[in-house]
Design a protein around this motif. Structure first.
Motif, PDB file in Angstrom:
ATOM      1  N   LEU A 109     -11.832   4.836 -16.565  1.00 33.46           N
ATOM      2  CA  LEU A 109     -10.903   3.875 -15.974  1.00 33.46           C
ATOM      3  C   LEU A 109     -11.507   3.189 -14.751  1.00 33.46           C
ATOM      4  CD1 LEU A 109      -7.534   5.864 -16.201  1.00 33.46           C
ATOM      5  CD2 LEU A 109      -8.243   3.896 -17.591  1.00 33.46           C
ATOM      6  N   VAL A 110     -12.197   3.968 -13.918  1.00 29.90           N
ATOM      7  CA  VAL A 110     -12.838   3.398 -12.732  1.00 29.90           C
ATOM      8  C   VAL A 110     -13.933   2.410 -13.142  1.00 29.90           C
ATOM      9  CG1 VAL A 110     -14.334   3.938 -10.764  1.00 29.90           C
ATOM     10  CG2 VAL A 110     -12.280   5.306 -11.184  1.00 29.90           C
ATOM     11  N   ALA A 111     -14.736   2.764 -14.136  1.00 27.28           N
ATOM     12  CA  ALA A 111     -15.806   1.879 -14.593  1.00 27.28           C
ATOM     13  C   ALA A 111     -15.241   0.590 -15.183  1.00 27.28           C
ATOM     14  CB  ALA A 111     -16.675   2.597 -15.617  1.00 27.28           C
ATOM     15  N   LEU A 112     -14.177   0.710 -15.977  1.00 22.21           N
ATOM     16  CA  LEU A 112     -13.563  -0.484 -16.552  1.00 22.21           C
ATOM     17  C   LEU A 112     -12.948  -1.363 -15.473  1.00 22.21           C
ATOM     18  CD1 LEU A 112     -11.840   1.047 -19.720  1.00 22.21           C
ATOM     19  CD2 LEU A 112     -13.849  -0.454 -19.657  1.00 22.21           C
ATOM     20  N   SER A 113     -12.375  -0.738 -14.448  1.00 22.89           N
ATOM     21  CA  SER A 113     -11.785  -1.500 -13.350  1.00 22.89           C
ATOM     22  C   SER A 113     -12.859  -2.268 -12.581  1.00 22.89           C
ATOM     23  CB  SER A 113     -11.024  -0.561 -12.412  1.00 22.89           C
ATOM     24  OG  SER A 113     -10.308  -1.293 -11.449  1.00 22.89           O
ATOM     25  N   ALA A 114     -13.985  -1.607 -12.338  1.00 23.86           N
ATOM     26  CA  ALA A 114     -15.102  -2.289 -11.688  1.00 23.86           C
ATOM     27  C   ALA A 114     -15.591  -3.453 -12.541  1.00 23.86           C
ATOM     28  CB  ALA A 114     -16.239  -1.309 -11.420  1.00 23.86           C
ATOM     29  N   GLY A 115     -15.615  -3.255 -13.860  1.00 24.60           N
ATOM     30  CA  GLY A 115     -16.013  -4.330 -14.754  1.00 24.60           C
ATOM     31  C   GLY A 115     -15.056  -5.505 -14.707  1.00 24.60           C
ATOM     32  N   ALA A 116     -13.746  -5.199 -14.656  1.00 26.00           N
ATOM     33  CA  ALA A 116     -12.745  -6.267 -14.581  1.00 26.00           C
ATOM     34  C   ALA A 116     -12.911  -7.075 -13.298  1.00 26.00           C
ATOM     35  CB  ALA A 116     -11.342  -5.675 -14.657  1.00 26.00           C
ATOM     36  N   GLY A 117     -13.153  -6.381 -12.178  1.00 27.71           N
ATOM     37  CA  GLY A 117     -13.353  -7.085 -10.916  1.00 27.71           C
ATOM     38  C   GLY A 117     -14.649  -7.877 -10.906  1.00 27.71           C
ATOM     39  N   GLY A 118     -15.713  -7.265 -11.396  1.00 31.68           N
ATOM     40  CA  GLY A 118     -17.017  -7.920 -11.360  1.00 31.68           C
ATOM     41  C   GLY A 118     -17.108  -9.122 -12.275  1.00 31.68           C
ATOM     42  N   ILE A 119     -16.557  -8.999 -13.490  1.00 36.63           N
ATOM     43  CA  ILE A 119     -16.622 -10.107 -14.449  1.00 36.63           C
ATOM     44  C   ILE A 119     -15.588 -11.182 -14.115  1.00 36.63           C
ATOM     45  CG2 ILE A 119     -16.343 -10.747 -16.873  1.00 36.63           C
ATOM     46  CD1 ILE A 119     -17.337  -7.904 -17.580  1.00 36.63           C
ATOM     47  N   GLY A 120     -14.360 -10.750 -13.831  1.00 37.10           N
ATOM     48  CA  GLY A 120     -13.311 -11.713 -13.528  1.00 37.10           C
ATOM     49  C   GLY A 120     -13.643 -12.576 -12.326  1.00 37.10           C
ATOM     50  N   TRP A 121     -14.308 -11.966 -11.334  1.00 37.99           N
ATOM     51  CA  TRP A 121     -14.649 -12.689 -10.110  1.00 37.99           C
ATOM     52  C   TRP A 121     -16.159 -12.900 -10.026  1.00 37.99           C
ATOM     53  CZ3 TRP A 121     -10.804 -14.972  -7.666  1.00 37.99           C
ATOM     54  CH2 TRP A 121      -9.511 -14.508  -7.944  1.00 37.99           C
ATOM     55  N   SER A 122     -16.716 -13.391 -11.126  1.00 33.23           N
ATOM     56  CA  SER A 122     -18.153 -13.679 -11.185  1.00 33.23           C
ATOM     57  C   SER A 122     -18.467 -15.108 -10.748  1.00 33.23           C
ATOM     58  CB  SER A 122     -18.668 -13.463 -12.605  1.00 33.23           C
ATOM     59  OG  SER A 122     -17.992 -14.321 -13.509  1.00 33.23           O
ATOM     60  N   GLY A 123     -17.433 -15.932 -10.582  1.00 36.62           N
ATOM     61  CA  GLY A 123     -17.649 -17.319 -10.192  1.00 36.62           C
ATOM     62  C   GLY A 123     -17.530 -18.299 -11.344  1.00 36.62           C
ATOM     63  N   HIS A 124     -17.221 -17.805 -12.546  1.00 38.07           N
ATOM     64  CA  HIS A 124     -16.995 -18.667 -13.707  1.00 38.07           C
ATOM     65  C   HIS A 124     -15.492 -18.754 -13.945  1.00 38.07           C
ATOM     66  CE1 HIS A 124     -21.276 -18.715 -14.695  1.00 38.07           C
ATOM     67  NE2 HIS A 124     -21.280 -17.416 -14.458  1.00 38.07           N
ATOM     68  N   LEU A 126     -13.770  -3.682  -4.763  1.00 33.83           N
ATOM     69  CA  LEU A 126     -15.153  -3.652  -4.286  1.00 33.83           C
ATOM     70  C   LEU A 126     -16.075  -4.427  -5.221  1.00 33.83           C
ATOM     71  CD1 LEU A 126     -15.369   0.063  -3.088  1.00 33.83           C
ATOM     72  CD2 LEU A 126     -15.256  -1.985  -1.648  1.00 33.83           C
ATOM     73  N   ALA A 127     -15.819  -4.349  -6.520  1.00 31.65           N
ATOM     74  CA  ALA A 127     -16.636  -5.115  -7.460  1.00 31.65           C
ATOM     75  C   ALA A 127     -16.367  -6.605  -7.322  1.00 31.65           C
ATOM     76  CB  ALA A 127     -16.359  -4.656  -8.895  1.00 31.65           C
ATOM     77  N   ALA A 128     -15.096  -6.972  -7.136  1.00 29.46           N
ATOM     78  CA  ALA A 128     -14.751  -8.391  -7.005  1.00 29.46           C
ATOM     79  C   ALA A 128     -15.328  -9.001  -5.739  1.00 29.46           C
ATOM     80  CB  ALA A 128     -13.230  -8.548  -7.024  1.00 29.46           C
ATOM     81  N   SER A 129     -15.410  -8.216  -4.666  1.00 23.64           N
ATOM     82  CA  SER A 129     -15.882  -8.725  -3.367  1.00 23.64           C
ATOM     83  C   SER A 129     -17.298  -8.265  -3.057  1.00 23.64           C
ATOM     84  CB  SER A 129     -14.929  -8.259  -2.261  1.00 23.64           C
ATOM     85  OG  SER A 129     -14.841  -6.835  -2.218  1.00 23.64           O
ATOM     86  N   ARG A 130     -18.079  -8.004  -4.079  1.00 28.02           N
ATOM     87  CA  ARG A 130     -19.405  -7.404  -3.901  1.00 28.02           C
ATOM     88  C   ARG A 130     -20.375  -8.269  -3.100  1.00 28.02           C
ATOM     89  NH1 ARG A 130     -18.262  -9.646  -8.411  1.00 28.02           N
ATOM     90  NH2 ARG A 130     -19.638 -11.066  -9.534  1.00 28.02           N
ATOM     91  N   GLY A 131     -20.103  -9.567  -2.976  1.00 29.52           N
ATOM     92  CA  GLY A 131     -21.000 -10.429  -2.209  1.00 29.52           C
ATOM     93  C   GLY A 131     -20.836 -10.305  -0.709  1.00 29.52           C
ATOM     94  N   LEU A 132     -19.767  -9.620  -0.257  1.00 37.57           N
ATOM     95  CA  LEU A 132     -19.481  -9.554   1.175  1.00 37.57           C
ATOM     96  C   LEU A 132     -20.579  -8.884   1.993  1.00 37.57           C
ATOM     97  CD1 LEU A 132     -17.452 -10.178   3.414  1.00 37.57           C
ATOM     98  CD2 LEU A 132     -16.327  -8.011   2.918  1.00 37.57           C
ATOM     99  N   PRO A 133     -21.114  -7.718   1.610  1.00 35.48           N
ATOM    100  CA  PRO A 133     -22.157  -7.094   2.444  1.00 35.48           C
ATOM    101  C   PRO A 133     -23.368  -7.999   2.672  1.00 35.48           C
ATOM    102  CG  PRO A 133     -21.326  -5.513   0.849  1.00 35.48           C
ATOM    103  CD  PRO A 133     -20.754  -6.843   0.470  1.00 35.48           C
ATOM    104  N   GLN A 134     -23.855  -8.650   1.607  1.00 35.43           N
ATOM    105  CA  GLN A 134     -25.009  -9.530   1.764  1.00 35.43           C
ATOM    106  C   GLN A 134     -24.654 -10.751   2.593  1.00 35.43           C
ATOM    107  OE1 GLN A 134     -28.290  -9.045   0.702  1.00 35.43           O
ATOM    108  NE2 GLN A 134     -28.533 -10.759   2.128  1.00 35.43           N
ATOM    109  N   GLY A 135     -23.450 -11.291   2.401  1.00 31.61           N
ATOM    110  CA  GLY A 135     -23.022 -12.440   3.180  1.00 31.61           C
ATOM    111  C   GLY A 135     -22.942 -12.132   4.665  1.00 31.61           C
TER     112      GLY A 135
END
Length: 390
Positions: free
Chosen positions: A11-26, A58-67
């Motif tokens: 469930l955690v992995a799928l949730s990270a996938g939903a955040g990462g893919i959904g908020w990929s910028g497309h 955290l997956a959806a906002s993953r660009g924050l640390p580098q920014g």
């Protein structure tokens, strides 16, 4: 015990996938974020609901640390800390409102979490809200689309989730096949710049002249939109210089600037023509932490701008440019829900989305801002003008 651990990990992995893919910028991938309520509702305990919520955010906002590292020219650790702090609101709300009760308790609580994360105070950190996908699934539906999307997300937490998922997936495929980007309003143009960190910081009139030349290069009668902070500090000298530079043209310029006063500064949009200049818009919510720092004013100190940028939470949702009602969104506001909905309530004619994203190099933050703005513009069937600096 092993099965529960494995189930939670999935469930955690799928949730990270939903955040990462959904908020990929497309923009067309935003509906993937709609999987989050399903995964949240399947959590067997409150602790696991917290882990699922954290993975998504955290997956959806993953660009924050580098920014953050780019912005402050520092290593990655301050950004990682801010990343975790920023997730606390989302995780706290979804953990507190989680329940293992059957019936309509779960969808009602999820709907409550959606509302809480959409409006202040928690909405100030309400990034990656799944309801943003309404613009993709229900383009042109306006407030009806928002309501249907909210209801669909609620049903996704019930045993009827397979039917809801199939319905939303069908709408997603249909929308993707028919998708068109928001149009530009007639005689408007948004100019993207590639001036990096120097934009707004280089104070000389030579930079102002370069920007005037960009504006004058547009066709007569055009309203030209320039990025956030393009003009630097807004002063009478800069205003006169621009008016002189636009003399003899019927071009109108809308550009970002900073306006200092005794309480701090405002992140603003100004409008300039050969005839006049005026403050058009004051940002409702600057970036918390790096710009909006109210605690500095609370603890006292020694400078006029000790409180950083000021927040005008519910002010100026729409502004007027000639005969058009404009909904401006500056940078961070494009990641939230309530600024655009507040503006949409006043029935604008066009949305303007500007940003100064030089610090996002190596991340998808600008792409996410563009996708979010595009989704909202399509939902309310509004023209969209975008201008960013990288």
């Amino acid at each position: 015990m092993r099965f529960e651990f494995f189930r939670t990990g999935v469930l955690v992995a799928l949730s990270a996938g939903a955040g990462g893919i959904g908020w990929s910028g497309h923009v067309l991938l935003l509906p993937v974020a709609g999987a989050f309520p399903v995964l949240w509702s399947l959590a067997p305990t409150r602790l696991q609901a917290a882990a699922i919520s954290a993975a998504y955010f955290l997956a959806a906002s993953r660009g924050l640390p580098q920014g953050v590292a780019n912005f402050y020219s520092s290593d990655i650790w301050p950004g990682l800390l801010l990343w975790l702090v920023a997730s606390s609101a989302f995780v706290t709300v979804h953990s507190v409102l989680w329940t293992d009760r059957k019936g309509w308790q779960k969808p009602l609580r999820y709907m409550a979490a959606c509302v809480v994360m959409a409006v202040p105070p928690f909405g100030i950190l309400g990034w990656a809200h799944p309801i943003t996908a309404a613009g993709v699934l229900f383009p042109g539906w306006g407030w009806w689309g928002l309501g249907v999307m909210a209801a669909g997300l609620g049903v996704m937490t019930t045993p009827y989730r397979p039917a809801a998922a199939m319905t939303l997936t069908g709408l997603w495929l249909w929308s993707a096949a028919e998708w068109t980007t928001p149009i530009l309003p007639t005689s408007w143009t948004g100019v993207d710049l590639e001036m990096g960190a120097s934009l707004g910081r280089e104070a000389g009139l030579q930079r102002q002249q370069e920007l005037i030349d960009v504006a004058r290069a547009q066709p007569p009668g055009t309203t030209v939109v320039l990025p956030e902070s393009a003009l630097g500090f807004w002063t009478p000298t800069v205003a006169r210089f621009w008016q002189k530079g636009l003399a003899g043209t019927d071009i109108t310029v809308i550009a970002g600037a900073a306006l200092i006063d005794g309480r701090g500064y405002d992140n603003v949009l100004v409008t300039i023509s050969s005839e006049k200049t005026e403050i058009l818009y004051r940002e409702r919510i600057p970036v918390p932490g790096s710009m909006w720092q109210p605690w500095r004013g609370w603890i006292g100190g020694g400078s006029d701008n000790e409180a950083g940028a000021q927040a005008h939470f519910f002010a100026n949702p729409v502004v007027e440019v000639a005969t058009a009602k404009v909904a401006p969104l500056i940078c961070y506001e494009q990641l939230l829900v309530w600024p655009v909905l507040q503006s949409a309530f006043h029935r604008p004619d066009v949305i303007i989305a500007v940003g100064n994203g030089w610090w996002t190099a190596g991340t998808s933050i600008i792409d996410i801002q563009r996708a979010s703005s595009e989704a909202w513009a399509r939902m309310f069937d509004l023209p969209l003008v975008i201008s960013f600096n990288i």
